[in-house]
Design an enzyme around this catalytic site. Structure first.
Site, PDB file in Angstrom:
ATOM      1  N   LEU A 194       1.885 -11.399  14.083  1.00 20.16           N
ATOM      2  CA  LEU A 194       3.212 -10.893  13.667  1.00 20.16           C
ATOM      3  C   LEU A 194       3.368  -9.411  14.001  1.00 20.16           C
ATOM      4  O   LEU A 194       4.372  -8.991  14.572  1.00 20.16           O
ATOM      5  CB  LEU A 194       3.360 -11.053  12.156  1.00 20.16           C
ATOM      6  CG  LEU A 194       4.109 -12.235  11.600  1.00 20.16           C
ATOM      7  CD1 LEU A 194       4.277 -12.054  10.097  1.00 20.16           C
ATOM      8  CD2 LEU A 194       5.468 -12.401  12.267  1.00 20.16           C
ATOM      9  N   ALA A 195       2.357  -8.617  13.644  1.00 20.71           N
ATOM     10  CA  ALA A 195       2.437  -7.168  13.864  1.00 20.71           C
ATOM     11  C   ALA A 195       2.552  -6.871  15.364  1.00 20.71           C
ATOM     12  O   ALA A 195       3.326  -5.999  15.780  1.00 20.71           O
ATOM     13  CB  ALA A 195       1.212  -6.473  13.277  1.00 20.71           C
TER      14      ALA A 195
ATOM     15  N   ILE B 184      -4.058  -9.405  20.452  1.00 17.47           N
ATOM     16  CA  ILE B 184      -4.001 -10.778  19.939  1.00 17.47           C
ATOM     17  C   ILE B 184      -2.576 -11.007  19.455  1.00 17.47           C
ATOM     18  O   ILE B 184      -1.987 -10.123  18.810  1.00 17.47           O
ATOM     19  CB  ILE B 184      -4.966 -10.974  18.746  1.00 17.47           C
ATOM     20  CG1 ILE B 184      -6.408 -10.674  19.167  1.00 17.47           C
ATOM     21  CG2 ILE B 184      -4.866 -12.391  18.192  1.00 17.47           C
ATOM     22  CD1 ILE B 184      -7.421 -10.728  18.007  1.00 17.47           C
TER      23      ILE B 184
ATOM     24  N   LYS C 122      -3.508   5.194  15.166  1.00 14.49           N
ATOM     25  CA  LYS C 122      -4.872   4.651  15.338  1.00 14.49           C
ATOM     26  C   LYS C 122      -5.874   5.768  15.628  1.00 14.49           C
ATOM     27  O   LYS C 122      -7.032   5.690  15.198  1.00 14.49           O
ATOM     28  CB  LYS C 122      -4.906   3.594  16.449  1.00 14.49           C
ATOM     29  CG  LYS C 122      -4.165   2.302  16.107  1.00 14.49           C
ATOM     30  CD  LYS C 122      -4.650   1.636  14.838  1.00 14.49           C
ATOM     31  CE  LYS C 122      -4.040   0.260  14.631  1.00 14.49           C
ATOM     32  NZ  LYS C 122      -4.239  -0.255  13.264  1.00 14.49           N
TER      33      LYS C 122
ATOM     34  N   TYR D  57       2.897   1.585  22.924  1.00 15.14           N
ATOM     35  CA  TYR D  57       2.117   1.639  21.682  1.00 15.14           C
ATOM     36  C   TYR D  57       2.445   2.919  20.902  1.00 15.14           C
ATOM     37  O   TYR D  57       2.260   3.000  19.691  1.00 15.14           O
ATOM     38  CB  TYR D  57       0.623   1.534  21.991  1.00 15.14           C
ATOM     39  CG  TYR D  57      -0.193   1.025  20.830  1.00 15.14           C
ATOM     40  CD1 TYR D  57       0.052  -0.235  20.277  1.00 15.14           C
ATOM     41  CD2 TYR D  57      -1.202   1.788  20.261  1.00 15.14           C
ATOM     42  CE1 TYR D  57      -0.680  -0.710  19.205  1.00 15.14           C
ATOM     43  CE2 TYR D  57      -1.954   1.321  19.192  1.00 15.14           C
ATOM     44  CZ  TYR D  57      -1.688   0.073  18.672  1.00 15.14           C
ATOM     45  OH  TYR D  57      -2.423  -0.390  17.601  1.00 15.14           O
TER      46      TYR D  57
ATOM     47  N   VAL E  14       0.810  -1.225   0.000  1.00 15.50           N
ATOM     48  CA  VAL E  14       0.000   0.000   0.000  1.00 15.50           C
ATOM     49  C   VAL E  14       0.844   1.276   0.000  1.00 15.50           C
ATOM     50  O   VAL E  14       0.310   2.365  -0.174  1.00 15.50           O
ATOM     51  CB  VAL E  14      -1.017   0.033   1.174  1.00 15.50           C
ATOM     52  CG1 VAL E  14      -2.031  -1.086   1.039  1.00 15.50           C
ATOM     53  CG2 VAL E  14      -0.326   0.015   2.523  1.00 15.50           C
TER      54      VAL E  14
HETATM   55  P1  NAP Z   1      -0.495  -9.181  10.999  1.00 19.00           P
HETATM   56  O1  NAP Z   1      -1.002 -10.541  10.864  1.00 19.00           O
HETATM   57  O2  NAP Z   1       0.975  -8.989  11.073  1.00 19.00           O
HETATM   58  O3  NAP Z   1      -1.127  -8.278   9.845  1.00 19.00           O
HETATM   59  C1  NAP Z   1      -0.608  -7.004   9.508  1.00 19.00           C
HETATM   60  C2  NAP Z   1      -0.649  -6.928   8.027  1.00 19.00           C
HETATM   61  O4  NAP Z   1      -0.249  -5.635   7.541  1.00 19.00           O
HETATM   62  C3  NAP Z   1       0.314  -7.933   7.404  1.00 19.00           C
HETATM   63  O5  NAP Z   1      -0.367  -8.713   6.460  1.00 19.00           O
HETATM   64  C4  NAP Z   1       1.345  -7.030   6.756  1.00 19.00           C
HETATM   65  O6  NAP Z   1       1.951  -7.610   5.634  1.00 19.00           O
HETATM   66  C5  NAP Z   1       0.482  -5.877   6.371  1.00 19.00           C
HETATM   67  N1  NAP Z   1       1.279  -4.748   5.906  1.00 19.00           N
HETATM   68  C6  NAP Z   1       2.239  -4.044   6.574  1.00 19.00           C
HETATM   69  N2  NAP Z   1       2.762  -3.124   5.766  1.00 19.00           N
HETATM   70  C7  NAP Z   1       2.125  -3.224   4.567  1.00 19.00           C
HETATM   71  C8  NAP Z   1       2.210  -2.545   3.320  1.00 19.00           C
HETATM   72  N3  NAP Z   1       3.090  -1.567   3.109  1.00 19.00           N
HETATM   73  N4  NAP Z   1       1.376  -2.924   2.324  1.00 19.00           N
HETATM   74  C9  NAP Z   1       0.514  -3.928   2.470  1.00 19.00           C
HETATM   75  N5  NAP Z   1       0.392  -4.621   3.623  1.00 19.00           N
HETATM   76  C10 NAP Z   1       1.188  -4.275   4.658  1.00 19.00           C
HETATM   77  O7  NAP Z   1      -1.084  -8.499  12.326  1.00 19.00           O
HETATM   78  P2  NAP Z   1      -2.569  -8.200  12.822  1.00 19.00           P
HETATM   79  O8  NAP Z   1      -2.439  -8.078  14.290  1.00 19.00           O
HETATM   80  O9  NAP Z   1      -3.521  -9.157  12.229  1.00 19.00           O
HETATM   81  O10 NAP Z   1      -2.816  -6.730  12.274  1.00 19.00           O
HETATM   82  C11 NAP Z   1      -3.913  -6.372  11.461  1.00 19.00           C
HETATM   83  C12 NAP Z   1      -4.507  -5.054  11.915  1.00 19.00           C
HETATM   84  O11 NAP Z   1      -5.105  -5.231  13.196  1.00 19.00           O
HETATM   85  C13 NAP Z   1      -3.492  -3.923  12.078  1.00 19.00           C
HETATM   86  O12 NAP Z   1      -4.093  -2.715  11.649  1.00 19.00           O
HETATM   87  C14 NAP Z   1      -3.296  -3.889  13.582  1.00 19.00           C
HETATM   88  O13 NAP Z   1      -2.846  -2.631  14.031  1.00 19.00           O
HETATM   89  C15 NAP Z   1      -4.706  -4.183  14.041  1.00 19.00           C
HETATM   90  N6  NAP Z   1      -4.849  -4.603  15.428  1.00 19.00           N
HETATM   91  C16 NAP Z   1      -4.113  -5.615  15.933  1.00 19.00           C
HETATM   92  C17 NAP Z   1      -4.268  -5.993  17.266  1.00 19.00           C
HETATM   93  C18 NAP Z   1      -3.434  -7.090  17.854  1.00 19.00           C
HETATM   94  O14 NAP Z   1      -3.302  -7.141  19.075  1.00 19.00           O
HETATM   95  N7  NAP Z   1      -2.882  -7.993  17.067  1.00 19.00           N
HETATM   96  C19 NAP Z   1      -5.217  -5.349  18.067  1.00 19.00           C
HETATM   97  C20 NAP Z   1      -5.981  -4.316  17.519  1.00 19.00           C
HETATM   98  C21 NAP Z   1      -5.789  -3.952  16.194  1.00 19.00           C
HETATM   99  P3  NAP Z   1       3.293  -8.497   5.844  1.00 19.00           P
HETATM  100  O15 NAP Z   1       3.128  -9.389   7.008  1.00 19.00           O
HETATM  101  O16 NAP Z   1       3.387  -9.188   4.567  1.00 19.00           O
HETATM  102  O17 NAP Z   1       4.380  -7.510   6.144  1.00 19.00           O
END
Ligand code: NAP
Length: 274
Positions: free
Chosen positions: A194-195, A191, A162, A155, A65
């Site tokens: 990876l992120a 949760i 956010k 954070y 993106v």
């Molecule tokens: P995740 O599995 O690591 O997903 C994050 C995704 O973002 C990955 O697929 C990553 O791709 C992608 N990404 C990062 N940079 C990008 C770019 N330049 N272009 C396209 N894709 C990109 O982690 P997740 O926890 O499910 O995160 C998903 C969302 O949920 C995020 O917005 C996160 O802030 C939010 N969230 C997470 C939590 C939590 O505790 N896990 C809680 C609340 C909200 P790659 O892996 O290929 O780099």
């Protein structure tokens, strides 16, 4: 089948632990047809079996993106292979490591720009580019976290991102309402993904949330997935601009519950684990 006849694209599946995967699975189980995206070649191989599992092996497209050309190319591929679509899931966030621990005041401009571009601006750009192929009952969903509303240790930069993302949801919802397009966010509890692994002391965050959320459990990607599916479906046709918490109720807590031991001494309901 709540999503029967619905078609959409899901951005942000890194693996089967991703929140986006939980949403995709819930949509698939309710009859939706999907496309998914990958960040770069390294992830294409990893995502191929996941795309098969989601019945969209032939609809796996590149989309970094941060590259506007890839967003434009995604629209062309989606239009060619799916025609009109009904939903978009934006489950993407990134901040350089310096933004996720240490002192907030030390965050540099480059890190700030990258985090805002990938985690916030990308939502606007994706919706604008895909708008010509969105149906007039389309639903857009993004993912937020409570750290955009209140201070959460480490954070840091992502908290600012956010906060901006949540207001972006509201302004987009107002702007696109006249076109029949709804825009919502889920604010998910922590949760292990990876992120999340990039956030300092994340393990402690999980334990703290579990101890203090009213439901006394951390949420799962299945729970977030089901709520996400509802927001993408016609069941939520009257809902837009909403930040919907799926966090076991943690956000309602103003103060941790206090317990008293036999001597009447108060202590926080917490086992002290770090
Ligand atoms: P995740 O599995 O690591 O997903 C994050 C995704 O973002 C990955 O697929 C990553 O791709 C992608 N990404 C990062 N940079 C990008 C770019 N330049 N272009 C396209 N894709 C990109 O982690 P997740 O926890 O499910 O995160 C998903 C969302 O949920 C995020 O917005 C996160 O802030 C939010 N969230 C997470 C939590 C939590 O505790 N896990 C809680 C609340 C909200 P790659 O892996 O290929 O780099």
């Amino acid at each position: 089948m709540i999503m029967k006849g619905k078609k959409g694209v899901i951005l942000g599946i890194a693996n089967k632990k991703s929140i986006a995967y939980g949403i995709a699975k819930a949509c698939q189980e309710q009859g939706a047809e999907m496309a998914i995206t990958f960040l770069n070649e390294r992830f294409e191989k990893k995502l191929a079996p996941i795309a098969e599992d989601l019945d969209c092996g032939a609809r796996l497209y590149p989309c970094d993106v941060s590259n506007p050309e890839e967003i434009k190319a995604l629209k062309v591929s989606l239009e060619k292979d799916m025609g009109q679509i009904d939903f978009i899931v934006h489950s993407i966030a990134f901040a350089p490591k310096e933004g996720l621990s240490g002192r907030f005041i030390d965050i540099g401009k480059d890190a700030f720009d990258v985090a805002m571009n990938i985690s916030v601006y990308s939502l606007i750009e994706i919706v604008r580019e895909l708008k010509p192929i969105l149906s007039n009952k389309a639903s857009v969903l993004t993912l937020s976290y409570y750290g955009g509303v209140k201070y959460i240790p480490n954070y840091n930069l992502m908290g600012v991102a956010k906060a901006a993302l949540e207001m972006t949801v509201k302004y987009l919802a107002e702007d696109l309402g006249k076109d029949g397009i709804r825009v919502n966010a889920i604010s998910a509890g922590p949760i292990k993904t990876l992120a999340a692994a990039g956030i300092g002391d994340f393990g402690f965050m999980l334990k703290w949330n579990k101890a203090h959320a009213p439901l006394k459990e951390n949420v799962t990607i299945e729970q977030v997935g089901n709520s996400g599916m509802y927001l993408l479906s016609d069941l939520s046709s009257g809902v837009t601009g909403e930040i919907h918490y799926v966090d076991g109720g943690y956000n309602l807590m103003g103060m941790p519950a206090v317990e008293f031991d036999e001597a009447g001494k108060p202590h926080i309901a917490w086992n002290g684990e770090k």
